[in-house]
Scaffold this active site. Structure first.
Site, PDB file in Angstrom:
ATOM      1  N   GLU A   1     -14.633  -1.657   7.309  1.00 43.46           N
ATOM      2  CA  GLU A   1     -15.958  -2.554   7.089  1.00 43.46           C
ATOM      3  C   GLU A   1     -17.132  -1.702   6.793  1.00 43.46           C
ATOM      4  O   GLU A   1     -17.898  -2.305   6.045  1.00 43.46           O
ATOM      5  CB  GLU A   1     -15.928  -3.505   8.086  1.00 43.46           C
ATOM      6  CG  GLU A   1     -15.346  -4.843   8.082  1.00 43.46           C
ATOM      7  CD  GLU A   1     -15.473  -5.818   9.009  1.00 43.46           C
ATOM      8  OE1 GLU A   1     -14.712  -6.768   9.397  1.00 43.46           O
ATOM      9  OE2 GLU A   1     -16.271  -5.548  10.045  1.00 43.46           O
TER      10      GLU A   1
ATOM     11  N   HIS B   1      10.471   7.425   8.542  1.00 45.12           N
ATOM     12  CA  HIS B   1      11.659   7.058   8.117  1.00 45.12           C
ATOM     13  C   HIS B   1      11.387   5.763   7.308  1.00 45.12           C
ATOM     14  O   HIS B   1      12.446   4.929   7.057  1.00 45.12           O
ATOM     15  CB  HIS B   1      12.544   6.908   9.297  1.00 45.12           C
ATOM     16  CG  HIS B   1      12.879   7.952   9.906  1.00 45.12           C
ATOM     17  ND1 HIS B   1      14.155   8.686   9.801  1.00 45.12           N
ATOM     18  CD2 HIS B   1      12.190   8.904  11.095  1.00 45.12           C
ATOM     19  CE1 HIS B   1      14.244   9.788  10.697  1.00 45.12           C
ATOM     20  NE2 HIS B   1      13.108   9.721  11.202  1.00 45.12           N
TER      21      HIS B   1
ATOM     22  N   LYS C   1     -14.172 -16.757   3.930  1.00 46.42           N
ATOM     23  CA  LYS C   1     -14.433 -18.109   4.604  1.00 46.42           C
ATOM     24  C   LYS C   1     -14.745 -19.339   3.865  1.00 46.42           C
ATOM     25  O   LYS C   1     -14.422 -20.130   4.155  1.00 46.42           O
ATOM     26  CB  LYS C   1     -15.500 -17.584   5.763  1.00 46.42           C
ATOM     27  CG  LYS C   1     -15.211 -16.426   6.698  1.00 46.42           C
ATOM     28  CD  LYS C   1     -16.212 -16.343   7.711  1.00 46.42           C
ATOM     29  CE  LYS C   1     -16.087 -15.063   8.434  1.00 46.42           C
ATOM     30  NZ  LYS C   1     -17.300 -14.586   9.108  1.00 46.42           N
TER      31      LYS C   1
END
Ligand code: PA5
Length: 434
Positions: free
Chosen positions: A287, A308, A422
């Site tokens: 951010e 793995h 949003k």
């Protein structure tokens, strides 16, 4: 006090020299943090937080923690992003991996508000049916949809379980001092309230009540956490070379590598209980730096687990990445590999070694392999995982992030890109005005 160090011996000379060549730039970036004379300067409250704790507030916080602990086996922490990840990072680093079934006298912390999954909330409410619990709701803006939805659901459950008056005594709100829906609800209902300072952004807020209250509730020593941060602050603010200031060194190395075309930084840890440290770090760096189409993409691996699954790509895939290997010198627990006369599995050669020695060989082997595969590796070593060292790590990563962001040429303290989803979500949900 030297419980944290960075080693550059796995980097080749070109990178080390390129990082050394950035000393003036990282020192100038640090000056912006100290003087507050660059973009984002209204969000620098975190720089002095370890020194400027309000002792009356801390006493009140500890009293609330004691009061709630006396009547709760579980605390629900409602929050998302910076209002959630810092507390979870510290709690998960310190608690047993099996705390869910064995948390002794300490309340067990569960989380809400970080997801909109219906299944998650259905399962949470069934769990809470059988637990004595309390709630901390955390939102700086006080208007974020995910925690608002979660708080409404949990509050209704709490009120139904204990009655409205008792429910009120089991809720604490952490939010803005003056505004926002959560602020207004808390005032109306009379919940104890704690303030998130205006000049501290969410991802830099773990050393405010946002992190301190849940961490104290889980039974951990917040004074020691703050002391670690205080001691690291001293180093970050006072020391002027890459050799004696790990924040300047880290910021210089990652910017030097970015300028040489590296696109991804992997934070690699050999301790599963540090996975939320990686999640917190991803938010902090992602951010802060991911803007104007710039910045290293933060990614993480837990080894040996992920060797793995992702090991093949790191060794042989696109050469995109650098690796920051975070190692822990001393374990908290001691477990031996038992000897077996028949040795059918062929691992008797390990019985003279501790599991930590075996894990260390895995880390060394991984770094060697990745370096030979063309991945630059920076090694960090912390002596042990406790409140003090976590306080050091928090301040180190925060300060280095500010220095690194300014060196990259972005404002590390805004997050304009977070708004895009949003707006779409509100439009799709039919929120008035969208
Ligand atoms: O770092 C940030 O600013 C964000 O991650 C916020 O913490 C997150 O969006 C939650 O915001 P709020 O605390 O206002 O609910």
């Amino acid at each position: 006090m030297a419980t944290f160090s960075i080693k550059t011996n796995h980097l080749d000379d070109t990178i080390r020299n390129a990082a050394a060549g950035l000393l003036d730039e990282v020192l100038a970036a640090r000056q912006h943090l100290i003087k507050g004379d660059a973009a984002g300067n209204d969000f620098l409250g975190w720089v002095n937080l370890p020194e400027e704790q309000d002792t009356a507030m801390l006493q009140r916080l500890k009293a609330d923690v004691a009061r709630l602990t006396a009547k709760s086996r579980v605390m629900v922490v409602v929050g998302i992003g910076g209002s959630y990840l810092g507390a979870r990072m510290v709690i998960e680093a310190l608690q047993s991996e099996f705390a869910m079934v064995d948390h002794g006298d300490r309340p067990y912390i569960v989380y809400a508000g970080h997801t909109l999954s219906e299944d998650y909330y259905g399962q949470l409410l069934k769990f809470l049916d059988h637990e004595d619990y309390c709630v901390t709701v955390i939102s700086k803006s006080g208007t974020t949809t995910e925690p608002a939805v979660a708080f409404r659901i949990v509050k209704a459950h709490l009120e139904q379980k204990y009655g409205v008056a008792e429910a009120r005594s089991r809720i604490v709100a952490i939010t803005d001092a003056r505004k926002g829906a959560l602020h207004d609800i808390a005032v109306e209902e009379g919940y104890p309230m704690y303030v998130i300072p205006d000049n501290v952004g969410g991802r830099f807020s773990v050393l405010t009540p946002v992190g301190l209250l849940p961490i104290a509730m889980a039974g951990y020593n917040i004074d020691s956490l703050l002391q670690g941060a205080r001691d690291m602050r001293q180093i970050c603010l006072s020391n002027n070379t890459l050799d004696d200031n790990p924040a300047l060194l880290y910021a210089a190395v990652r910017n030097a590598l970015y300028r040489k075309g590296v696109k991804v930084e992997m934070l690699v840890s050999c301790q599963p209980n540090l996975r939320y440290l990686a999640e917190w770090w991803k938010q902090l760096y992602g951010e802060s730096e991911g803007k104007q189409h710039k910045g290293l993409l933060p990614h993480s691996l837990s080894i040996t687990t992920d060797l793995h699954s992702m090991g093949q790509y790191v060794q042989d895939g696109e050469r995109l990445m650098m690796e920051t290997m975070l190692r822990v010198a001393k374990p908290t627990e001691h477990v031996a590999v038992p000897s077996d006369e028949r040795n059918l599995d062929g691992i008797n050669y390990l019985v003279t070694k501790s599991l930590t020695e075996i894990n260390d060989c895995a880390s060394e082997g991984t770094m060697e392999a990745h370096v030979s595969g063309g991945v630059p590796v920076l090694e960090m070593m912390v002596e042990r995982v406790d409140e003090y060292t976590l306080g050091q790590l928090i301040y180190f990563f925060e300060f280095a992030c500010g220095v690194s962001g300014y060196t990259l040429g972005v404002n590390p303290f805004d997050q304009p890109g977070v708004e895009a989803y949003k707006k779409n979500m509100f439009r799709l949900l039919g929120k008035p005005g969208f």
